[in-house]
Design an enzyme around this catalytic site. Structure first.
Site, mmCIF file in Angstrom:
data_model
loop_
_atom_site.group_PDB
_atom_site.id
_atom_site.type_symbol
_atom_site.label_atom_id
_atom_site.label_comp_id
_atom_site.label_asym_id
_atom_site.label_seq_id
_atom_site.Cartn_x
_atom_site.Cartn_y
_atom_site.Cartn_z
ATOM 1 N N ASP A 118 -4.984 -0.304 -10.677
ATOM 2 C CA ASP A 118 -4.656 1.034 -10.184
ATOM 3 C C ASP A 118 -4.231 1.850 -11.407
ATOM 4 O OD1 ASP A 118 -3.344 3.332 -9.258
ATOM 5 O OD2 ASP A 118 -2.661 2.349 -7.423
ATOM 6 N N TYR A 162 2.829 0.329 -5.815
ATOM 7 C CA TYR A 162 3.044 1.469 -4.923
ATOM 8 C C TYR A 162 3.378 0.978 -3.507
ATOM 9 C CZ TYR A 162 1.933 5.745 -2.378
ATOM 10 O OH TYR A 162 1.978 6.843 -1.555
ATOM 11 N N LYS A 200 -3.043 12.627 -7.503
ATOM 12 C CA LYS A 200 -2.029 12.807 -8.529
ATOM 13 C C LYS A 200 -2.631 13.527 -9.746
ATOM 14 C CE LYS A 200 0.110 10.356 -5.449
ATOM 15 N NZ LYS A 200 0.204 8.925 -5.492
#
Ligand SMILES: *Cc1c(COP(=O)(O)O)cnc(C)c1O
Length: 409
Positions: free
Chosen positions: A178, A99, A203
């Site tokens: 993650d 990310y 999310k």
């Protein structure tokens, strides 16, 4: 012991609810009365502990099969707290496709702070082992941790948690995963050898694009204590109302994810057959079940990406979608579409982007829970417009010759 879907709905009651309310109370009090000066109350001050937050923290620890859970004000606050348990000088090996915000936090903050960040292709176990092992002869100690995402963004490569954790463990390094794109519904990294799991709960877990939140779960009590120190001292805790919003989101995680995956499969199949689409990246495509199973995933999630054929402008597709909203983020009930090179990954220099496969033609879709037929129709009419614009741009050229020469192959 209850099962996963029951755990999503009920969590682990904190034991503070005397009213019979079926939902855990939201406590806004920042301070708690002592029974006497010598008393040690269970909660004293809200940064250090809050029952609404504790409910969520215990629930995510249960869902991820860990011992301790921690809730933060965002995914990045969670990642910041996690990396802070290491010492300046420690080496951290990081998956090369992570990310963007995490990449920037590692390279622009933690490297200044003294962590040595080394990017490696986590699919290449030889390169990974080499990086984790270090080189004692030349004074390079083994890495203290390996950090990666299970599904890479936006290309959706599947990392093998078990294989990576095996290598890390051999050298005494912690494995940090993650799990944002996957959620404990599809995989529990701690069961596969990981030590710490992180979520941007913004999310899938919260699931409605209405709360920023981060969660961390540790396998061991000892690592949990180090994380608690970071949570309590930096103070990036999740506020009680937001904790409750995440809790409510988690209740429907499995239902949402089932629909999102079914929709993503339909959309991916549609894209595969569309003449304006060159490639489709989705681990839920036919023929990839064995790979998912081998890597310990129960499903492929709801994010996919595709490339349009050369000459077609992906912006002409994206600008003409109506059901899909043109927006970053993912994991919510509504479907979102975006152009990584201009939206989520614009900070990566173009050369770096192309090296990892994020081309200018790549579109990312985060699939929601709408009717798949509406999503497909929406894409279809946008492709039609993009094709008309392509024809207009090539008005002077012999489009038929281009078509038959393989531009649209
Ligand atoms: C969004 C995201 C983050 C950052 O989380 P925030 O809640 O936005 O701070 C970290 N990792 C992944 C994989 C993400 O998608």
């Amino acid at each position: 012991m209850t099962r996963f879907n029951t755990q999503l709905v009920h969590g682990l009651p904190v034991g503070d609810n005397n009213t019979g309310a079926v939902n855990p109370p939201i406590y806004n009090s920042t301070t708690y009365a002592f029974e006497g000066v010598g008393a040690m109350p269970r909660y004293d001050y809200a940064r250090s502990g809050n029952p609404t937050r504790e409910f969520l923290e215990r629930q995510i620890a249960q869902l991820e099969h860990g011992t301790r859970g921690f809730a933060f004000a965002s995914g990045l606050a969670a990642i910041h707290a996690t990396l802070s348990i290491f010492e300046p000088g420690d080496r951290i090996v990081v998956g090369k496709n992570i990310y963007g915000g995490t990449y920037s936090l590692f390279h622009e903050y933690f490297s200044r702070w003294g962590l040595k960040i080394e990017s490696v292709d986590t699919h290449d176990f030889q390169a990974l082992e080499h990086a984790v092992a270090g080189d004692r002869e030349h004074g390079v100690s083994p890495a203290k941790a390996v950090y990666f995402e299970v599904l890479t963004n936006p290309l959706l490569d599947v990392n093998d948690v078990r294989g990576i954790a095996n290598i890390a463990r051999r050298y005494g390094a912690l494995t940090i995963v993650d799990n944002t794109f996957v959620t404990p519904y599809l995989q529990r990294p701690l069961d596969l050898g990981a030590d710490i799991v992180i979520h941007s709960a913004t999310k899938y877990l919260a699931g409605h694009s209405d709360v920023n939140a981060g969660l961390v779960v540790t396998l061991s009590e000892e690592v949990g204590n180090r994380l608690y120190f970071a949570q309590n001292r930096f103070g990036g805790v999740l506020a009680p109302l937001e904790c409750d919003a995440v809790r409510r989101g988690i209740q429907t995680l499995a239902l949402r994810m089932d629909r999102q995956q079914a929709n993503a499969k339909s959309v991916a199949q549609y894209l595969l057959a569309h003449p304006l689409v060159k490639t489709v990246n989705y681990p839920g495509l036919p023929g990839r079940d064995a790979e998912l199973r081998e890597k310990g995933l129960k499903g492929a999630g709801g994010v996919l990406s595709f490339e349009v054929v050369p000459g077609v402008d992906p912006a002409d597709v994206l600008d003409n979608l109506h059901v899909f909203r043109l927006a970053v983020s993912l994991g919510a009930v509504e479907s979102l579409a975006e152009l990584p090179c201009r939206m989520t990954h614009f900070e990566l220099p173009r050369e770096e982007r192309l090296k990892v496969g994020i081309t200018d033609e790549l579109v990312r879709l985060a699939i929601g829970i709408e009717d798949a037929a509406d999503l497909i129709e929406d894409l279809g009419q946008a492709f039609d417009i993009a094709y008309e614009k392509y024809i207009e741009r090539h008005a002077g050229a012999d489009v038929f010759a281009e078509l038959t020469s393989g531009v649209f192959a």
